[in-house]
Enzyme design. Structure first.
Site, PDB file in Angstrom:
ATOM      1  N   GLU A   1      35.679  49.475  27.333  1.00 19.60           N
ATOM      2  CA  GLU A   1      35.273  48.547  26.273  1.00 19.60           C
ATOM      3  C   GLU A   1      33.925  47.902  26.581  1.00 19.60           C
ATOM      4  O   GLU A   1      33.859  46.818  27.161  1.00 19.60           O
ATOM      5  CB  GLU A   1      36.332  47.460  26.082  1.00 19.60           C
TER       6      GLU A   1
ATOM      7  N   GLU B   1      43.143  52.840  22.982  1.00 15.76           N
ATOM      8  CA  GLU B   1      43.906  51.651  23.386  1.00 15.76           C
ATOM      9  C   GLU B   1      44.144  50.786  22.166  1.00 15.76           C
ATOM     10  O   GLU B   1      43.229  50.573  21.363  1.00 15.76           O
ATOM     11  CB  GLU B   1      43.142  50.843  24.447  1.00 15.76           C
TER      12      GLU B   1
HETATM   13  C1  IDC Z   1      44.411  42.789  29.984  1.00 14.12           C
HETATM   14  C2  IDC Z   1      45.768  42.816  30.640  1.00 14.12           C
HETATM   15  C3  IDC Z   1      45.953  41.570  31.471  1.00 14.12           C
HETATM   16  C4  IDC Z   1      44.788  41.431  32.434  1.00 14.12           C
HETATM   17  C5  IDC Z   1      43.466  41.476  31.664  1.00 14.12           C
HETATM   18  C6  IDC Z   1      42.254  41.443  32.564  1.00 14.12           C
HETATM   19  O1  IDC Z   1      46.765  42.978  29.668  1.00 14.12           O
HETATM   20  O2  IDC Z   1      47.172  41.624  32.194  1.00 14.12           O
HETATM   21  O3  IDC Z   1      44.882  40.211  33.118  1.00 14.12           O
HETATM   22  O4  IDC Z   1      43.396  42.668  30.926  1.00 14.12           O
HETATM   23  O5  IDC Z   1      42.156  42.586  33.318  1.00 14.12           O
HETATM   24  C7  IDC Z   1      41.615  44.960  26.380  1.00 14.12           C
HETATM   25  C8  IDC Z   1      41.342  45.592  27.675  1.00 14.12           C
HETATM   26  C9  IDC Z   1      42.517  45.452  28.618  1.00 14.12           C
HETATM   27  C10 IDC Z   1      43.189  44.099  28.445  1.00 14.12           C
HETATM   28  C11 IDC Z   1      43.761  44.027  27.026  1.00 14.12           C
HETATM   29  C12 IDC Z   1      44.560  42.739  26.741  1.00 14.12           C
HETATM   30  O6  IDC Z   1      40.968  46.964  27.568  1.00 14.12           O
HETATM   31  O7  IDC Z   1      42.060  45.608  29.928  1.00 14.12           O
HETATM   32  O8  IDC Z   1      44.240  44.033  29.352  1.00 14.12           O
HETATM   33  N1  IDC Z   1      42.675  44.185  26.091  1.00 14.12           N
HETATM   34  O9  IDC Z   1      43.751  41.618  26.888  1.00 14.12           O
HETATM   35  N2  IDC Z   1      40.848  44.996  25.311  1.00 14.12           N
HETATM   36  C13 IDC Z   1      41.369  44.234  24.364  1.00 14.12           C
HETATM   37  C14 IDC Z   1      42.551  43.706  24.834  1.00 14.12           C
END
Ligand code: IDC
Length: 462
Positions: A288, A380
């Site tokens: 992302e 995702e």
């Molecule tokens: C989130 C995880 C969370 C973690 C965070 C930081 O769910 O446990 O603490 O990342 O690493 C994304 C990202 C993905 C995120 C997810 C939800 O690709 O890494 O995971 N998210 O926030 N993009 C939008 C949402």
């Protein structure tokens, strides 16, 4: 000469300085190792290791291997003196099994612990010489490679390619893959094991496993070789079950993928070379991008894609888009910046991510419009808010999945894990057990996704 080395080896061992000899001096000309799991439990296992000396007799030996997954540790071994350095294990003879005649065997074993996958090691050495399992000039039988299995997603669809705005199978027909993403493998490695991947392939009937390898946040940058091995072993575990494996270079913070350009080149050169002959691999080069222009992302893509192509020319590559892979929408832009200035490469798709409770009608409108112009892959998405938590939005998730089904856009849901957050498919603690199949282990999100993913696929073959 060989006799002399054996003699030298004997003397050296008697004098107690085997280690000082060059490996060749005490070499066995050939050997064979049978490594079998005699027991496995959550986080632990017992293995039997039978070594057969196929070369000249040896007196004093050391057997070594390196695990492809760095998570294994020897806890207690028997019938040898055991040691471990990183992911390399060594078993040295004890007094009573010091001598191995030609054809002689030694039966060793150990209990171990593991995190992540627990693949068998594939290469062994005895006194520094590779155990190819053959004597003289005999070649081992050719490895037919794993059979993806008739009727599995990879068995039916084979090598994928982009055709027009679609993902097409080996019969040149558009298909949609539906599956799940891991959570960060640096945190939730224990969730990806034989039982959980069997459940994903057989109960969920998932077509793909996205392997989220974070680069920062205790990920790849802390142990490039270890994370590369873990990704590779998950690719193998997906392949063995007939699932596609999406290798996700999970950049997130910092949001400019160019920060990790050198790491990306190193990582993709390695995984693309290693997995080039496989049909089940898709590469996602930047999860992302955020806080960065499309031009900068495109520039990154045009440097990383040739590295992949040099090793693996025919694999599909997914390129992240601006604004957390929202095609720019989360940054107030839209798909036109990509349509007007596409990445200069073929056989690629663009990532579109959404979180159903946060991203609704205007995002769906963008996706619908863009789908006729660009090949899109929802690598995702979440059923919840963009934080990964909050309440599941069933209505929005259903609207999204109906739209993706209608447009034949492939997707992977965040996450196949037991993280303590509502986006996770399993209840917290599930990965400490071995039940991934009963309905009691699923969260609300997991139950919805399983019901959507497990419906029959329609993969056209002609
Ligand atoms: C989130 C995880 C969370 C973690 C965070 C930081 O769910 O446990 O603490 O990342 O690493 C994304 C990202 C993905 C995120 C997810 C939800 O690709 O890494 O995971 N998210 O926030 N993009 C939008 C949402």
């Amino acid at each position: 000469m060989k006799r002399l080395s054996a003699l030298l080896a004997t003397c050296a061992t008697v004098l107690g300085f085997t280690a000082l000899l060059s490996p060749q001096a005490a070499a066995a000309a050939g050997c064979k190792v049978d490594y079998t799991f005699t027991n496995q439990w959550q986080g632990g296992f017992q293995a039997g290791v039978k070594v057969t000396n196929l070369g000249d007799p040896v007196s004093g030996w050391v057997l070594k291997w390196t695990w492809p997954d760095s998570g294994q540790k020897i806890v207690q071994g028997w019938n040898a003196t055991w040691s471990q350095s990183g992911s390399t294990a060594s078993a040295a003879n004890v007094d009573w099994n010091r001598t191995l005649a030609t054809g002689g065997t030694a039966d060793l074993g150990f209990t171990g612990s593991f995190t992540g996958a627990n693949p068998k090691p594939t290469a062994f050495t005895l006194n520094g010489v590779a155990c190819t399992g053959s004597v003289g000039g005999e070649e081992p039988p050719p490895d037919p490679g794993p059979d993806p299995g008739t009727g599995t997603p990879v068995g039916i669809n084979g090598q994928l390619k982009v055709c027009g705005v679609n993902l097409c199978n080996q019969s040149n027909r558009p298909i949609q893959l539906r599956g799940m993403s891991t959570h960060g493998i640096q945190w939730f490695g224990k969730c990806y094991n034989t039982a959980s991947l069997d459940a994903l392939a057989k109960d969920w009937k998932s077509d793909l496993l996205r392997i989220a390898m974070y680069v920062q946040e205790s990920g790849y940058e802390t142990d490039p070789a270890g994370f590369t091995n873990r990704v590779n072993s998950l690719v193998d575990m997906a392949e063995a079950r007939g699932m596609y494996a999406l290798i996700d270079f999970h950049t997130l913070t910092p949001g400019d993928p160019n920060y990790n350009l050198d790491r990306a080149k190193t990582f993709f050169a390695s995984v693309a070379a290693r997995n080039a002959d496989k049909k089940n691999v898709i590469y996602e080069i930047a999860n992302e991008p955020n806080g960065v222009s499309w031009t900068a992302i495109k520039n990154y893509a045009e440097q990383v894609i040739p590295v992949i192509r040099a090793a693996d020319p025919d694999a599909v590559v997914i390129v992240g888009t601006r604004g957390w892979s929202s095609l720019g929408v989360s940054d107030g832009s839209n798909e036109s910046e990509v349509v007007n200035n596409p990445v200069n490469a073929t056989n690629i798709m663009y990532a579109f991510h959404f979180y159903a409770a946060s991203h609704k009608d205007n995002y769906r409108a963008t996706l619908s419009r863009a789908a006729s112009r660009l090949p899109l892959f929802v690598s995702e998405f979440g059923t919840v808010s963009a934080t990964g938590g909050g309440a599941m939005d069933r209505a929005s998730t259903t609207a999204w999945l109906d739209l993706l089904d209608q447009l034949k856009i492939s997707y992977a849901n965040w996450t196949y894990s037991d993280a303590n957050e509502s986006s996770a498919a399993f209840r917290p603690g599930t990965c400490n057990g071995s039940d991934y199949s009963s309905s009691g282990v699923l969260t609300e999100s997991g139950a919805l996704l399983k019901s959507r993913i497990s419906t029959p696929d329609t993969f056209p073959t002609s």
